[in-house]
Design a protein around this motif. Sequence first.
Motif, PDB file in Angstrom:
ATOM      1  N   THR A 278       0.835  -1.203   0.000  1.00 65.90           N
ATOM      2  CA  THR A 278       0.000   0.000   0.000  1.00 65.90           C
ATOM      3  C   THR A 278       0.870   1.253   0.000  1.00 65.90           C
ATOM      4  OG1 THR A 278      -1.736  -1.184   1.194  1.00 65.90           O
ATOM      5  CG2 THR A 278      -1.822   1.218   1.231  1.00 65.90           C
ATOM      6  N   GLY A 279       1.895   1.259   0.853  1.00 63.43           N
ATOM      7  CA  GLY A 279       2.820   2.384   0.856  1.00 63.43           C
ATOM      8  C   GLY A 279       3.563   2.511  -0.460  1.00 63.43           C
ATOM      9  N   ASP A 298     -10.416   6.268 -14.844  1.00 66.81           N
ATOM     10  CA  ASP A 298     -10.970   4.925 -15.028  1.00 66.81           C
ATOM     11  C   ASP A 298     -10.761   4.085 -13.768  1.00 66.81           C
ATOM     12  OD1 ASP A 298     -11.885   2.491 -15.873  1.00 66.81           O
ATOM     13  OD2 ASP A 298     -10.392   2.205 -17.468  1.00 66.81           O
ATOM     14  N   PRO A 299     -11.692   4.179 -12.819  1.00 67.96           N
ATOM     15  CA  PRO A 299     -11.542   3.425 -11.557  1.00 67.96           C
ATOM     16  C   PRO A 299     -11.507   1.908 -11.744  1.00 67.96           C
ATOM     17  CG  PRO A 299     -13.178   5.170 -11.319  1.00 67.96           C
ATOM     18  CD  PRO A 299     -12.846   5.085 -12.783  1.00 67.96           C
ATOM     19  N   SER A 300     -11.922   1.413 -12.910  1.00 68.44           N
ATOM     20  CA  SER A 300     -11.852  -0.033 -13.149  1.00 68.44           C
ATOM     21  C   SER A 300     -10.410  -0.529 -13.194  1.00 68.44           C
ATOM     22  CB  SER A 300     -12.573  -0.411 -14.447  1.00 68.44           C
ATOM     23  OG  SER A 300     -11.832   0.002 -15.587  1.00 68.44           O
ATOM     24  N   LEU A 301      -9.447   0.398 -13.219  1.00 69.91           N
ATOM     25  CA  LEU A 301      -8.027   0.021 -13.204  1.00 69.91           C
ATOM     26  C   LEU A 301      -7.510  -0.259 -11.786  1.00 69.91           C
ATOM     27  CD1 LEU A 301      -6.546   2.602 -15.766  1.00 69.91           C
ATOM     28  CD2 LEU A 301      -6.969   0.168 -16.134  1.00 69.91           C
ATOM     29  N   ILE A 302      -8.361  -0.086 -10.774  1.00 68.81           N
ATOM     30  CA  ILE A 302      -7.892  -0.278  -9.395  1.00 68.81           C
ATOM     31  C   ILE A 302      -7.336  -1.685  -9.156  1.00 68.81           C
ATOM     32  CG2 ILE A 302      -8.671  -0.457  -6.985  1.00 68.81           C
ATOM     33  CD1 ILE A 302     -10.326   2.069  -7.461  1.00 68.81           C
ATOM     34  N   PRO A 303      -7.967  -2.766  -9.621  1.00 71.77           N
ATOM     35  CA  PRO A 303      -7.338  -4.084  -9.447  1.00 71.77           C
ATOM     36  C   PRO A 303      -5.952  -4.162 -10.087  1.00 71.77           C
ATOM     37  CG  PRO A 303      -9.652  -4.349 -10.002  1.00 71.77           C
ATOM     38  CD  PRO A 303      -9.325  -2.890 -10.195  1.00 71.77           C
ATOM     39  N   GLY A 304      -5.768  -3.463 -11.205  1.00 76.56           N
ATOM     40  CA  GLY A 304      -4.449  -3.410 -11.834  1.00 76.56           C
ATOM     41  C   GLY A 304      -3.446  -2.663 -10.978  1.00 76.56           C
ATOM     42  N   MET A 387      -8.093  -7.761  -1.558  1.00 71.90           N
ATOM     43  CA  MET A 387      -9.379  -7.139  -1.252  1.00 71.90           C
ATOM     44  C   MET A 387      -9.189  -5.903  -0.375  1.00 71.90           C
ATOM     45  SD  MET A 387     -12.858  -8.854   0.255  1.00 71.90           S
ATOM     46  CE  MET A 387     -12.618  -8.641   2.001  1.00 71.90           C
ATOM     47  N   GLU A 388      -8.339  -6.001   0.632  1.00 70.83           N
ATOM     48  CA  GLU A 388      -8.059  -4.848   1.495  1.00 70.83           C
ATOM     49  C   GLU A 388      -7.564  -3.663   0.677  1.00 70.83           C
ATOM     50  OE1 GLU A 388      -5.735  -5.434   5.181  1.00 70.83           O
ATOM     51  OE2 GLU A 388      -5.869  -7.551   4.667  1.00 70.83           O
ATOM     52  N   MET A 389      -6.594  -3.931  -0.193  1.00 75.54           N
ATOM     53  CA  MET A 389      -6.008  -2.846  -0.973  1.00 75.54           C
ATOM     54  C   MET A 389      -7.026  -2.269  -1.953  1.00 75.54           C
ATOM     55  SD  MET A 389      -2.236  -4.489  -1.568  1.00 75.54           S
ATOM     56  CE  MET A 389      -1.604  -3.080  -2.475  1.00 75.54           C
ATOM     57  N   ARG A 390      -7.795  -3.144  -2.615  1.00 68.12           N
ATOM     58  CA  ARG A 390      -8.824  -2.657  -3.546  1.00 68.12           C
ATOM     59  C   ARG A 390      -9.806  -1.733  -2.833  1.00 68.12           C
ATOM     60  NH1 ARG A 390     -13.857  -4.296  -3.961  1.00 68.12           N
ATOM     61  NH2 ARG A 390     -13.525  -6.351  -3.008  1.00 68.12           N
ATOM     62  N   ILE A 391     -10.287  -2.152  -1.669  1.00 64.59           N
ATOM     63  CA  ILE A 391     -11.272  -1.349  -0.940  1.00 64.59           C
ATOM     64  C   ILE A 391     -10.676  -0.010  -0.518  1.00 64.59           C
ATOM     65  CG2 ILE A 391     -12.597  -1.240   1.209  1.00 64.59           C
ATOM     66  CD1 ILE A 391     -13.070  -4.271   0.886  1.00 64.59           C
ATOM     67  N   LEU A 392      -9.446  -0.005  -0.039  1.00 63.45           N
ATOM     68  CA  LEU A 392      -8.829   1.259   0.368  1.00 63.45           C
ATOM     69  C   LEU A 392      -8.745   2.223  -0.805  1.00 63.45           C
ATOM     70  CD1 LEU A 392      -7.399   2.944   2.570  1.00 63.45           C
ATOM     71  CD2 LEU A 392      -5.239   2.014   1.712  1.00 63.45           C
ATOM     72  N   GLU A 394     -10.566   2.195  -3.519  1.00 61.03           N
ATOM     73  CA  GLU A 394     -11.922   2.602  -3.907  1.00 61.03           C
ATOM     74  C   GLU A 394     -12.436   3.731  -3.028  1.00 61.03           C
ATOM     75  OE1 GLU A 394     -13.500  -1.727  -5.664  1.00 61.03           O
ATOM     76  OE2 GLU A 394     -14.100  -1.048  -3.659  1.00 61.03           O
ATOM     77  N   GLU A 395     -12.000   3.762  -1.774  1.00 57.00           N
ATOM     78  CA  GLU A 395     -12.412   4.825  -0.864  1.00 57.00           C
ATOM     79  C   GLU A 395     -11.544   6.075  -0.989  1.00 57.00           C
ATOM     80  OE1 GLU A 395     -15.122   4.829   1.034  1.00 57.00           O
ATOM     81  OE2 GLU A 395     -15.627   2.851   0.238  1.00 57.00           O
ATOM     82  N   LEU A 396     -10.254   5.889  -1.248  1.00 50.67           N
ATOM     83  CA  LEU A 396      -9.331   7.030  -1.262  1.00 50.67           C
ATOM     84  C   LEU A 396      -9.306   7.767  -2.598  1.00 50.67           C
ATOM     85  CD1 LEU A 396      -7.095   8.802  -0.090  1.00 50.67           C
ATOM     86  CD2 LEU A 396      -5.451   6.972  -0.592  1.00 50.67           C
ATOM     87  N   LEU A 397      -9.237   7.048  -3.698  1.00 51.49           N
ATOM     88  CA  LEU A 397      -9.013   7.701  -4.996  1.00 51.49           C
ATOM     89  C   LEU A 397     -10.097   8.716  -5.369  1.00 51.49           C
ATOM     90  CD1 LEU A 397      -7.482   4.762  -7.041  1.00 51.49           C
ATOM     91  CD2 LEU A 397      -6.353   6.894  -6.376  1.00 51.49           C
ATOM     92  N   PRO A 398     -11.378   8.455  -5.123  1.00 51.20           N
ATOM     93  CA  PRO A 398     -12.377   9.482  -5.469  1.00 51.20           C
ATOM     94  C   PRO A 398     -12.195  10.784  -4.683  1.00 51.20           C
ATOM     95  CG  PRO A 398     -13.432   7.347  -5.149  1.00 51.20           C
ATOM     96  CD  PRO A 398     -12.020   7.215  -4.658  1.00 51.20           C
ATOM     97  N   ARG A 399     -11.532  10.711  -3.549  1.00 48.07           N
ATOM     98  CA  ARG A 399     -11.341  11.898  -2.711  1.00 48.07           C
ATOM     99  C   ARG A 399      -9.956  12.534  -2.893  1.00 48.07           C
ATOM    100  NH1 ARG A 399     -13.166  10.283   3.297  1.00 48.07           N
ATOM    101  NH2 ARG A 399     -12.646  12.499   3.608  1.00 48.07           N
ATOM    102  N   LEU A 400      -9.053  11.830  -3.562  1.00 49.80           N
ATOM    103  CA  LEU A 400      -7.676  12.317  -3.699  1.00 49.80           C
ATOM    104  C   LEU A 400      -7.523  13.092  -5.000  1.00 49.80           C
ATOM    105  CD1 LEU A 400      -4.818  12.193  -2.391  1.00 49.80           C
ATOM    106  CD2 LEU A 400      -4.393  10.170  -3.823  1.00 49.80           C
ATOM    107  N   LYS A 401      -7.336  14.406  -4.878  1.00 51.91           N
ATOM    108  CA  LYS A 401      -7.195  15.255  -6.062  1.00 51.91           C
ATOM    109  C   LYS A 401      -5.774  15.214  -6.609  1.00 51.91           C
ATOM    110  CE  LYS A 401      -7.968  20.021  -7.629  1.00 51.91           C
ATOM    111  NZ  LYS A 401      -8.392  21.381  -7.199  1.00 51.91           N
ATOM    112  N   SER A 402      -4.801  15.274  -5.707  1.00 48.43           N
ATOM    113  CA  SER A 402      -3.393  15.247  -6.131  1.00 48.43           C
ATOM    114  C   SER A 402      -2.539  14.788  -4.966  1.00 48.43           C
ATOM    115  CB  SER A 402      -2.923  16.629  -6.606  1.00 48.43           C
ATOM    116  OG  SER A 402      -2.926  17.549  -5.518  1.00 48.43           O
ATOM    117  N   VAL A 403      -1.338  14.298  -5.290  1.00 46.57           N
ATOM    118  CA  VAL A 403      -0.400  13.885  -4.244  1.00 46.57           C
ATOM    119  C   VAL A 403       1.016  14.036  -4.771  1.00 46.57           C
ATOM    120  CG1 VAL A 403      -0.457  11.434  -4.948  1.00 46.57           C
ATOM    121  CG2 VAL A 403       0.213  12.050  -2.605  1.00 46.57           C
TER     122      VAL A 403
END
Length: 430
Positions: A278-279, A298-304, A387-392, A394-403
Amino acid sequence: MNNSDIRIPDAVAANLVDPAAYADHRIHQTYDWLRANNPFGRADIPGVDPFWVVTRHADILEISRQNDLFLNGDRSPTLVSQEADARIREMMGGSPHLLRTLIHMDAPDHHKYRALTQAWFMPQNLRGLEERIRKIARAAVDKMAATGGQCDFVREVALHYPLHVVMEILGVPEEDEQRMLMLTQELFGAADPELGRKADEETPGAEGGGQKLDMGVITDFFMYFNKLSADRRENPRDDLATVIANSQIDGQPISELEAMSYYIIVATAGHDTTSSSTGGALWALAENPGELAKLKADPSLIPGLVDESIRWTTPVKTFMRTVARDTEMGGRKLSKGDWLMLCYASGNRDAEVFDEADQFHVDRSPNKHLAFGYGAHLCLGQHLAKMEMRILWEELLPRLKSVELAGVPAMSHAVFVNGPKTLPIRFEMV
């Protein structure tokens, strides 16, 4: 073939047992050289038994397939010095193992002990945990947002999120999670100047650092899980600790050593490797804003993203195997009793398998990484980790504008399991 063709140059071999080389990325330069020049060579290092070094994806895969030929139980499955090996055998009545976990077992025991908890980690069971895990992920993202746009992502999010998940499944109370985190870091980071325990009683590691084993840490784990185990025998619950505490093999309760070892492998491997990946993912996204843009579009790329971050970080860097009988592999003649180091992080950057292997691509497909191992010893918790990483995400990316990075990240010093230990970032949330 003469010895000079087989032997890895001393300067190259030294990096294989140097925890600092895994922290400052020199290990990847070492792997590049080995794959190009001596992909199945022998390391002869003072203070360590000679071992073969396997760096190609194809060879690692083939060895992992043949569990009857390349064994986990005959010698240590992690790198230890001759001094450490001798001391462990003295303490354990001749056994080379301080613990007896799944990674220390071969058939038929391995299959029997794996079956005790396997159902807990299958996708159909994990689906029932998804909402609980999503709640934990949302809390982790809220905590990150509350820092005001700057934090150490490893220390604020990546360490604690998977820890909370696996401890809840195991049955460890939330108030004890920090203790489990500290013990895990001390176990896997024993050679790290910041993470390792400062103690007198320590099993020495390989010369130059190597993999150290701290008996004080293992004793603390045993003391904690002995109490937990006794409680679950008296007061069974719907958790993994209850399964372990009451497990039987061939009609007999498993031994205390085996029970304590089972707790330790679930409690440590169950969160440390996931936190590292994750880090590693956010580190890569901070350095590659184009990849973050792909995910936002394209959030469908999260499993990738999940698979690529696991390949990219490869938290479990090495495992050792022992040759069961004379054989040939990788163009080398191997003898019964020979020790082999499987270098997963090297296989995961093998250009014969991965295009632009040194680049981070969230849309990489196929992604035949070896980070979970292969064959009978394929990681028991792989579905939970993904599954843990996918869920995290899915919750973080819609809220993360930039990093972006807000300082210099650092990796842990460790030959066996390593990953980011600090990751200072600046970010904007939407």
